[in-house]
Structures are given as structure tokens and as C-alpha cells.
Design an enzyme around this catalytic site. Structure first.
Site, PDB file in Angstrom:
ATOM      1  CD  GLU A 167       0.898  -1.438   8.284  1.00 23.65           C
ATOM      2  OE1 GLU A 167       0.422  -0.525   9.115  1.00 23.65           O
ATOM      3  OE2 GLU A 167       1.553  -1.040   6.834  1.00 23.65           O
ATOM      4  CD  GLU A 222       8.384  -0.118   7.456  1.00 23.94           C
ATOM      5  OE1 GLU A 222       6.662  -0.848   6.653  1.00 23.94           O
ATOM      6  OE2 GLU A 222       7.938   1.206   6.623  1.00 23.94           O
ATOM      7  CE  LYS A 251       3.312  -5.532   4.222  1.00 22.92           C
ATOM      8  NZ  LYS A 251       2.819  -5.097   4.764  1.00 22.92           N
ATOM      9  CG  ASP A 287      -0.207   0.239   2.506  1.00 18.06           C
ATOM     10  OD1 ASP A 287       0.366  -0.024   2.778  1.00 18.06           O
ATOM     11  OD2 ASP A 287      -1.080   0.537   3.783  1.00 18.06           O
ATOM     12  CB  SER A 288       4.253   2.027  -0.058  1.00 15.85           C
ATOM     13  OG  SER A 288       4.827   0.677  -1.056  1.00 15.85           O
ATOM     14  CG  ASP A 317       0.279  -4.236   2.309  1.00 18.58           C
ATOM     15  OD1 ASP A 317       0.564  -4.487   3.465  1.00 18.58           O
ATOM     16  OD2 ASP A 317       1.822  -3.046   2.184  1.00 18.58           O
TER      17      ASP A 317
HETATM   18  O1  KIV Z   1       3.969  -1.295   1.687  1.00 17.87           O
HETATM   19  C1  KIV Z   1       4.703  -1.614   1.748  1.00 17.87           C
HETATM   20  O2  KIV Z   1       5.385  -1.235   0.561  1.00 17.87           O
HETATM   21  C2  KIV Z   1       5.147  -2.236   2.698  1.00 17.87           C
HETATM   22  C3  KIV Z   1       6.265  -2.476   3.007  1.00 17.87           C
HETATM   23  C4  KIV Z   1       7.734  -1.469   2.831  1.00 17.87           C
HETATM   24  C5  KIV Z   1       6.663  -3.383   3.228  1.00 17.87           C
HETATM   25  O3  KIV Z   1       4.574  -2.689   3.739  1.00 17.87           O
END
Ligand code: KIV
Length: 280
Positions: free
Chosen positions: A126, A193, A124, A55-56, A94
């Protein structure tokens, strides 16, 4: 299961979540990168074990100030293009902020959409101990989960900024408990992280699943970076980024050269121009 580059290239089978789980403590670290588009995903697929549609993308592609505004629809759109471009690596998508925290049922409903509509092999999310019940619920119902502890960027509004974690020993017990909780709940690996090296080392030693570090030292079982950061596209990368290219400069030079050529009428040249078909 492949462990090295040449071995990996000859393999046509997709890496699975259990394959990554089996790499705990292996000599060769797990190689992971983010990817948001088909063309970069295809390039990376020749070299990595795992591609994360992170989600970056909210900050890197869409220019948001944090990952909080990212929607499930955006993750599904990018997840689908990456998963359809990739032949080898495990694709993980994510879960964005607000799509899984409310209840295990909400998380399952949205994670099932992600797997069905993208073709990815895992999701993924968090959070550590607070997300353990949800992780267990998903894994028991067929959704492989990559966990993420330490700095969790979706919590930027409660953290007050993007700060490295575990630099004071009083913070250690909670972060260690987070890593242990997600492992016990069935996550197949966990992202650490922005974490002080001694803590990341300790967690990697005691945690039964692979740790994938981003700013968490070489002690981890694998490493991940945001692709745009390691290609040198981010003008203000975090301390933990090593740039392997300077694409900002390359792109700037290329566009400046194009603009100059157009203004000087050097482009398009005859070889870029269509003539008429010859009459028979
Ligand atoms: O969103 C993302 O790119 C991430 C990585 C930094 C692990 O969660």
C-alpha cells in the site's frame, strides 16, 4: 496471454505480472478476487486472471478490527496454500503492515521471503509516492509489485476510518500523483480502492499501467472484490460490493438442518453408517 473465459480454460500456463501489465486498455477487463484457502482458490482459478491473498484476511478470517495486526507469517501461510492450489491465475500476496515501510532493504528482505516460501508470482503493498523508491528497489531486484492507492486500509489509524477517497476535487492532485509515481517506479498494476468515479476514470486514462478497481467504478482496467463479500458472507459489506450468492443464509440453513437431524436422530442414517465385514 488469455483474455476471455474459454480461452483461459484451455490455457495451462500461469498468468505472469508482465501478462497483467500488457492488459492495459484491453477490451476485456482483468478479473481478480481475493483467496485465502486452497479450496476456494481452486474454484476461483477456473474463472479469474489474478488471485490476491489479501491482508483483508485479518478481518475476514481472523476477526481483527483492521488489517494492522496481520503478520508476515500469516501472509506466508495463506500465500503458500493458495499458490499451491492454483494452476492458472497470477497469485499475489499482500505485504502486511510493518513488513515493508521502514526501508527498501526491509521490504526486499520480506518480499523475497514471501516469493520463496509461498510460490506466489508477485507482492502487493500500500502507498503511492511515499512508496515509489521502495517499489523501484523491489522491481529492479526481481520482485513484481502490485501497488495500492486511494483508500489504504493499513493507514486506518491515521485516516480515522475507512472513507472513500477523491470525493472532493482538492484531494485529486495527491491521489493522481500517487498513481503516477507507482507506475513510474515499475509497478505492474495498481489497485484503486474506494475512489470517486471521475477520479478513477481520470487516473485510468492517464496511468500507463492497469488500474484494478475495488469501489472505484467500471472505468478501471479490471475489478477485484473480497471473495467472502461477493459470496454474501459479510453481514455489513461496503457499498461497492455486489453479492453474487447468499452463503450466510445457506450456511445458517444447513447448520440448523444438521442440528435438527441430530436431535431427532435422523442423522446419521443407515447409509452413513459402517456395518461389519462379511466373514468368508
Ligand atoms: O487485502 C485485500 O483484500 C485488498 C483488496 C481489497 C484489494 O487489498
Amino acid at each position: 496471454m488469455s483474455t476471455g473465459h474459454s480461452d483461459r480454460q484451455s490455457s495451462t500456463r500461469r498468468v505472469t505480472a508482465p501478462d497483467i501489465r500488457a492488459r492495459k486498455g484491453a477490451d476485456t477487463p482483468i478479473v481478480a478476487l481475493t483467496a485465502y484457502h486452497a479450496h476456494t482458490a481452486r474454484l476461483a482459478d477456473d474463472h479469474v486472471d489474478l488471485l490476491l491473498v489479501g491482508d483483508s484476511l485479518g478481518m475476514v478470517l481472523y476477526g481483527f478490527g483492521s488489517t494492522v495486526p496481520v503478520t508476515l507469517e500469516q501472509m506466508i501461510t495463506h500465500g503458500r496454500v493458495v499458490a499451491s492450489a492454483v494452476r492458472h491465475a497470477l497469485v499475489v500476496v499482500d505485504m502486511p503492515f510493518g513488513s515493508y515501510e521502514e526501508s527498501p532493504a526491509q521490504a526486499f528482505r520480506n518480499a523475497a521471503r514471501v516469493l520463496k516460501q509461498t510460490g506466489a508470482g508477485a507482492v502487493k503493498l500500500e502507498g503511492g509516492a511515499r512508496m515509489a523508491e521502495t517499489i523501484r528497489f523491489l522491481v529492479e531486484r526481481g520482485v513484481p509489485v502490485m501497488a495500492h492507492v486511494g483508500l489504504t486500509p493499513q493507514s486506518v489509524n491515521t485516516l480515522g476510518g475507512f472513507f472513500a477517497q477523491g470525493r472532493e476535487e482538492e484531494q485529486w492532485p495527491a491521489i493522481r500523483a500517487d498513481a503516477q509515481a507507482v507506475a513510474e517506479a515499475g509497478a505492474f498494476c495498481v489497485v484503486l480502492e474506494a475512489m470517486a468515479e471521475p477520479l478513477a476514470r481520470e487516473i485510468t486514462k492517464e496511468c500507463p499501467i492497469p488500474t484494478i478497481g475495488i469501489g472505484a467504478s467500471p472505468a478501471c482496467d479490471g475489478q477485484i472484490l473480497v471473495m467472502e463479500d461477493m459470496l454474501g458472507l459479510n453481514p455489513h459489506p461496503p457499498k461497492f460490493v455486489k453479492a453474487y450468492a447468499d452463503l450466510r443464509r445457506e450456511i445458517d440453513h444447513a447448520i440448523a438442518a444438521y442440528a435438527e437431524d441430530v436431535r431427532a436422530r435422523r442423522f446419521p442414517a443407515p447409509r452413513h453408517t459402517y456395518g461389519m465385514k462379511r466373514k468368508k
